[in-house]
Write an enzyme that holds these catalytic residues in place. Structure first.
Site, PDB file in Angstrom:
ATOM      1  CG  ASP A  30      36.980 -46.627 -15.589  1.00  0.00           C
ATOM      2  OD1 ASP A  30      37.339 -47.255 -14.578  1.00  0.00           O
ATOM      3  OD2 ASP A  30      37.503 -45.533 -15.920  1.00  0.00           O
ATOM      4  CG  ASN A  87      43.920 -52.145  -9.520  1.00  0.00           C
ATOM      5  OD1 ASN A  87      44.571 -53.105  -9.928  1.00  0.00           O
ATOM      6  ND2 ASN A  87      43.357 -51.276 -10.339  1.00  0.00           N
ATOM      7  N   GLY A  93      47.979 -49.696  -7.596  1.00  0.00           N
ATOM      8  CA  GLY A  93      47.452 -48.479  -8.210  1.00  0.00           C
ATOM      9  C   GLY A  93      46.012 -48.160  -7.855  1.00  0.00           C
ATOM     10  CD  GLN A  94      41.892 -49.582  -3.372  1.00  0.00           C
ATOM     11  OE1 GLN A  94      42.694 -50.282  -2.756  1.00  0.00           O
ATOM     12  NE2 GLN A  94      40.623 -49.471  -3.027  1.00  0.00           N
ATOM     13  CG  HIS A 100      36.646 -50.198  -7.834  1.00  0.00           C
ATOM     14  ND1 HIS A 100      37.152 -49.484  -6.764  1.00  0.00           N
ATOM     15  CD2 HIS A 100      37.577 -50.131  -8.808  1.00  0.00           C
ATOM     16  CE1 HIS A 100      38.335 -49.002  -7.087  1.00  0.00           C
ATOM     17  NE2 HIS A 100      38.633 -49.386  -8.319  1.00  0.00           N
ATOM     18  CG  LEU A 101      35.169 -57.362  -9.119  1.00  0.00           C
ATOM     19  CD1 LEU A 101      35.212 -57.125  -7.626  1.00  0.00           C
ATOM     20  CD2 LEU A 101      34.190 -58.460  -9.472  1.00  0.00           C
ATOM     21  CG  HIS A 102      38.935 -52.165 -12.740  1.00  0.00           C
ATOM     22  ND1 HIS A 102      39.029 -50.909 -13.290  1.00  0.00           N
ATOM     23  CD2 HIS A 102      39.453 -52.063 -11.486  1.00  0.00           C
ATOM     24  CE1 HIS A 102      39.575 -50.074 -12.415  1.00  0.00           C
ATOM     25  NE2 HIS A 102      39.846 -50.748 -11.308  1.00  0.00           N
TER      26      HIS A 102
HETATM   27  P1  5GP Z   1      41.328 -48.046  -9.238  1.00  0.00           P
HETATM   28  O1  5GP Z   1      42.596 -47.444  -9.773  1.00  0.00           O
HETATM   29  O2  5GP Z   1      40.977 -47.481  -7.890  1.00  0.00           O
HETATM   30  O3  5GP Z   1      41.323 -49.556  -9.265  1.00  0.00           O
HETATM   31  O4  5GP Z   1      40.213 -47.631 -10.285  1.00  0.00           O
HETATM   32  C1  5GP Z   1      39.434 -46.500 -10.169  1.00  0.00           C
HETATM   33  C2  5GP Z   1      38.714 -46.333 -11.488  1.00  0.00           C
HETATM   34  O5  5GP Z   1      37.691 -45.371 -11.320  1.00  0.00           O
HETATM   35  C3  5GP Z   1      39.618 -45.835 -12.623  1.00  0.00           C
HETATM   36  O6  5GP Z   1      39.612 -46.786 -13.687  1.00  0.00           O
HETATM   37  C4  5GP Z   1      38.996 -44.509 -13.020  1.00  0.00           C
HETATM   38  O7  5GP Z   1      39.049 -44.270 -14.414  1.00  0.00           O
HETATM   39  C5  5GP Z   1      37.576 -44.647 -12.511  1.00  0.00           C
HETATM   40  N1  5GP Z   1      36.961 -43.368 -12.169  1.00  0.00           N
HETATM   41  C6  5GP Z   1      37.513 -42.382 -11.420  1.00  0.00           C
HETATM   42  N2  5GP Z   1      36.668 -41.356 -11.309  1.00  0.00           N
HETATM   43  C7  5GP Z   1      35.547 -41.716 -11.997  1.00  0.00           C
HETATM   44  C8  5GP Z   1      34.317 -41.036 -12.252  1.00  0.00           C
HETATM   45  O8  5GP Z   1      34.062 -39.924 -11.818  1.00  0.00           O
HETATM   46  N3  5GP Z   1      33.390 -41.706 -13.006  1.00  0.00           N
HETATM   47  C9  5GP Z   1      33.622 -42.962 -13.507  1.00  0.00           C
HETATM   48  N4  5GP Z   1      32.665 -43.534 -14.228  1.00  0.00           N
HETATM   49  N5  5GP Z   1      34.783 -43.620 -13.276  1.00  0.00           N
HETATM   50  C10 5GP Z   1      35.717 -42.997 -12.541  1.00  0.00           C
END
Ligand code: 5GP
Ligand code: ZN
Length: 114
Positions: A30, A87, A93-94, A100-102
């Protein structure tokens, strides 16, 4: 999808720090890590949210979780513990609408989440 950030990463149009890839998934660090280990695991296939997972995706989703476990071992956060989070939509907060899985680890996490 051409305007999807994560699809563009799959197509290597945007650089990312890849830690694992195969014919079905891509895993990369991330850009804004929330823990010492913060890896995103995505299907190559564009699926917007967890609400859009279809019956035919069952094996793909299982595979993503297997990859998460393998990466947890590789990153040495398996014994201490880790969190796997997806999310979905506004209240969670998506921000990126490509499933995607964190995989988060390397510190302790509170519960319930904020
Ligand atoms: P969400 O909030 O949709 O569950 O998570 C999206 C994740 O994508 C966030 O943790 C954010 O930091 C990550 N992210 C957003 N843009 C980029 C990017 O350009 N590169 C990488 N490696 N991660 C990203
Ligand atoms: Zn996408």
């Amino acid at each position: 999808m051409s305007d999807c950030l994560f699809c563009r990463m799959v197509k290597k149009e945007i650089k990312c720090d890849v830690v694992y890839e195969d014919d079905r998934v891509l895993a990369f660090r991330d850009i804004n890590p929330q823990a010492p280990v913060h890896i995103l695991i995505i299907p190559r296939k564009h699926i917007e949210t967890s609400l859009d997972i279809k019956e035919e995706d069952a094996s793909l989703i299982g595979h993503i979780y297997l990859v998460a476990s393998r990466l947890a071992r590789k990153e040495k956060i398996d014994k201490s513990g880790f969190r796997v989070v997806t999310n979905c939509n506004r209240d969670a907060g998506q921000a990126v609408f490509h499933l995607h899985l964190h995989l988060l680890g390397g510190r302790s996490f509170s519960w319930p989440p904020g």
